[in-house]
Design a protein around this motif. Structure first.
Motif, PDB file in Angstrom:
ATOM      1  N   ARG A  89       0.852  -1.174   0.000  1.00 56.80           N
ATOM      2  CA  ARG A  89       0.000   0.000   0.000  1.00 56.80           C
ATOM      3  C   ARG A  89       0.890   1.228   0.000  1.00 56.80           C
ATOM      4  O   ARG A  89       1.949   1.248   0.639  1.00 56.80           O
ATOM      5  CB  ARG A  89      -0.927   0.001   1.198  1.00 56.80           C
ATOM      6  N   VAL A  92       0.167   8.085  -2.615  1.00 57.68           N
ATOM      7  CA  VAL A  92       0.606   8.465  -3.958  1.00 57.68           C
ATOM      8  C   VAL A  92       0.390   9.961  -4.181  1.00 57.68           C
ATOM      9  O   VAL A  92      -0.721  10.468  -4.007  1.00 57.68           O
ATOM     10  CB  VAL A  92      -0.138   7.648  -5.032  1.00 57.68           C
ATOM     11  N   GLY A  95      -2.004  11.146  -7.308  1.00 56.99           N
ATOM     12  CA  GLY A  95      -2.762   9.914  -7.461  1.00 56.99           C
ATOM     13  C   GLY A  95      -4.018  10.072  -8.296  1.00 56.99           C
ATOM     14  O   GLY A  95      -4.553   9.080  -8.819  1.00 56.99           O
ATOM     15  N   LEU A  98      -4.025   8.459 -11.657  1.00 55.84           N
ATOM     16  CA  LEU A  98      -3.999   6.999 -11.774  1.00 55.84           C
ATOM     17  C   LEU A  98      -5.397   6.419 -11.878  1.00 55.84           C
ATOM     18  O   LEU A  98      -6.348   6.947 -11.296  1.00 55.84           O
ATOM     19  CB  LEU A  98      -3.311   6.378 -10.553  1.00 55.84           C
ATOM     20  N   GLU A 100      -7.205   2.263 -11.895  1.00 56.03           N
ATOM     21  CA  GLU A 100      -6.874   0.855 -11.636  1.00 56.03           C
ATOM     22  C   GLU A 100      -6.392   0.181 -12.916  1.00 56.03           C
ATOM     23  O   GLU A 100      -6.997   0.330 -13.978  1.00 56.03           O
ATOM     24  CB  GLU A 100      -8.094   0.129 -11.056  1.00 56.03           C
ATOM     25  N   ALA A 114      -0.918  -0.117 -10.594  1.00 57.38           N
ATOM     26  CA  ALA A 114      -1.844   0.437  -9.610  1.00 57.38           C
ATOM     27  C   ALA A 114      -3.054  -0.494  -9.548  1.00 57.38           C
ATOM     28  O   ALA A 114      -3.997  -0.372 -10.325  1.00 57.38           O
ATOM     29  CB  ALA A 114      -2.250   1.845 -10.007  1.00 57.38           C
ATOM     30  N   ARG A 116      -5.312  -1.317  -7.017  1.00 60.62           N
ATOM     31  CA  ARG A 116      -6.594  -0.981  -6.382  1.00 60.62           C
ATOM     32  C   ARG A 116      -6.446   0.286  -5.554  1.00 60.62           C
ATOM     33  O   ARG A 116      -5.443   0.475  -4.872  1.00 60.62           O
ATOM     34  CB  ARG A 116      -7.032  -2.142  -5.477  1.00 60.62           C
ATOM     35  N   ARG A 117      -7.469   1.124  -5.592  1.00 59.63           N
ATOM     36  CA  ARG A 117      -7.498   2.295  -4.707  1.00 59.63           C
ATOM     37  C   ARG A 117      -8.196   1.915  -3.417  1.00 59.63           C
ATOM     38  O   ARG A 117      -9.278   1.329  -3.437  1.00 59.63           O
ATOM     39  CB  ARG A 117      -8.211   3.477  -5.359  1.00 59.63           C
ATOM     40  N   GLU A 118      -7.554   2.232  -2.283  1.00 58.36           N
ATOM     41  CA  GLU A 118      -8.083   1.851  -0.979  1.00 58.36           C
ATOM     42  C   GLU A 118      -9.031   2.926  -0.459  1.00 58.36           C
ATOM     43  O   GLU A 118      -9.055   4.057  -0.939  1.00 58.36           O
ATOM     44  CB  GLU A 118      -6.929   1.636   0.014  1.00 58.36           C
ATOM     45  N   SER A 122      -5.190   5.742  -0.383  1.00 60.34           N
ATOM     46  CA  SER A 122      -3.914   5.184  -0.818  1.00 60.34           C
ATOM     47  C   SER A 122      -4.145   4.173  -1.938  1.00 60.34           C
ATOM     48  O   SER A 122      -5.288   3.813  -2.247  1.00 60.34           O
ATOM     49  CB  SER A 122      -3.173   4.540   0.354  1.00 60.34           C
ATOM     50  N   TRP A 123      -3.053   3.734  -2.548  1.00 56.16           N
ATOM     51  CA  TRP A 123      -3.141   2.773  -3.652  1.00 56.16           C
ATOM     52  C   TRP A 123      -2.408   1.486  -3.286  1.00 56.16           C
ATOM     53  O   TRP A 123      -1.396   1.524  -2.583  1.00 56.16           O
ATOM     54  CB  TRP A 123      -2.514   3.345  -4.919  1.00 56.16           C
ATOM     55  N   LEU A 125      -0.011  -1.012  -4.818  1.00 52.51           N
ATOM     56  CA  LEU A 125       0.917  -1.139  -5.936  1.00 52.51           C
ATOM     57  C   LEU A 125       1.472  -2.557  -5.964  1.00 52.51           C
ATOM     58  O   LEU A 125       1.993  -3.042  -4.950  1.00 52.51           O
ATOM     59  CB  LEU A 125       2.063  -0.140  -5.802  1.00 52.51           C
TER      60      LEU A 125
END
Length: 341
Positions: A89, A92, A95, A98, A100, A114, A116-118, A122-123, A125
């Motif tokens: 995680r 970014v 971000g 970005l 997915e 990238a 998944r976006r949380e 956050s992402w 990676l």
């Protein structure tokens, strides 16, 4: 509790940009519930008792800051928690550029998807290839100095050593357990000669430790999770220290948080492996520790709340006022305190 209760004024010139050299030449403010005294880190063998045990964190900081591109867009990533063999995680920068499935190209042929976006923004990676991610980071990353240092000077070659403790052996942290930065082989030898033992555990410190508390009340603050481990043999040795009448002195808030996470109701230490989100504020009943060696922390931070829980808020505000007035150096590369409730 109201977060503004933990605020105080800190002059910018009190923030240390480099560590003391040698490391154990740093100053130390010794604080009990009755008095405080200006000492040095090298005085620890005289300030502790024979039979006491210092508990250190053996996590090792990885070069967790990366600069790259997604197409023409510049992307900055600060890794903060491992999520698997190849996934981290990351907070970014830029971000919003970005989506997915996008590929981010970092330096020296290192790239990541990238995935998944949380929910916290956050992402996740996921790094490409078969090389260990640690090798990729060693090639393309740089040391993740805290923002209050990195915003005032560039990261350089000295930080690769300065921001690791002498106990660092298990890679996975993105911030150093900074109280342990003060310890040297010579100091450890002096502690051993004085009959003071030591043990190690592992807590991989995350970048969330630097996140500001934005809530107005502590009940509304979501604490970040960090992975830690205390094996059964270490837990048994820690219990034996107290059974013999010795005290457990956490070397740093990371060690303290893991010990308190693993503590049973009777104060013994259970083996532990997994995430902890423990948030220690005044009113917490300490079960595992009898004291703490720690640096000086940010206003309104979860770590200042922790030391206030250990010693009392008024006591810690008085100690910090004394430290500011007497020129102590604050934060990760700064001086230390010994807190004995």
């Amino acid at each position: 509790m109201r977060v503004d209760l933990f605020d105080f004024d800190l002059p910018a010139d009190r923030i240390a940009l480099r560590p003391a050299r040698p490391r154990d030449s740093a100053r130390l403010l010794a604080v009990t519930t009755r008095d405080m005294s200006d000492r040095g880190v090298r005085d620890l063998p005289a300030l502790l008792r024979a039979g006491d045990c210092l508990v250190f964190n053996d996590t090792r900081v990885v070069p967790a800051q990366l600069e790259g591109r997604r197409g023409r867009a510049r992307i900055g990533a600060t890794l903060h928690k491992r999520q698997g063999a190849r996934a981290w995680r990351a907070f970014v920068r830029n971000g919003r550029r970005l989506a997915e499935g996008d590929r981010v190209d970092f330096a020296d042929g290192v790239c990541a998807t990238a995935t998944r976006r949380e929910v916290d923004g956050s992402w996740l990676l996921t790094f490409a290839g078969e090389e260990p991610v640690e090798a990729l980071l060693a090639r393309a990353g740089r040391m993740p100095l805290p923002p209050y240092i990195a915003s005032r000077r560039a990261v350089d070659a000295a930080d690769a050593d300065d921001y690791q403790t002498m106990f660092a052996s298990r890679p996975g942290a993105v911030a150093a357990p900074t109280a342990s930065l003060h310890f040297t082989p010579a100091l450890m030898a002096a502690l051993a000669e004085a009959g003071i033992g030591h043990e190690v555990l592992t807590l991989h410190v995350g970048a969330g430790t630097f996140l500001p508390v934005k809530a107005e009340d502590t009940t509304d603050h979501a604490m970040h999770a960090e992975w830690g481990r205390i094996d059964a043999a270490t837990a048994a040795r820690l219990d034996a220290v107290r059974a013999r009448g010795g005290r457990l002195i956490a070397a740093g808030t990371t060690s303290l948080r893991l010990l308190e996470s693993a503590a049973r109701e009777d104060g013994t230490i259970a083996p532990f492996e997994g995430d902890t989100e423990i948030f220690i504020i005044p009113g917490h009943r300490f079960r595992a520790v009898d004291g703490l060696v720690t640096n000086f922390h940010l206003p309104r931070s979860t770590l200042f709340m922790l030391v206030a829980a250990l010693m009392g808020l008024d006591r810690m505000k008085a100690a910090y006022a004394h430290a500011i007035e007497n020129g102590y150096r604050f934060y990760s590369y700064g001086d230390a305190s010994l807190l004995i409730p």
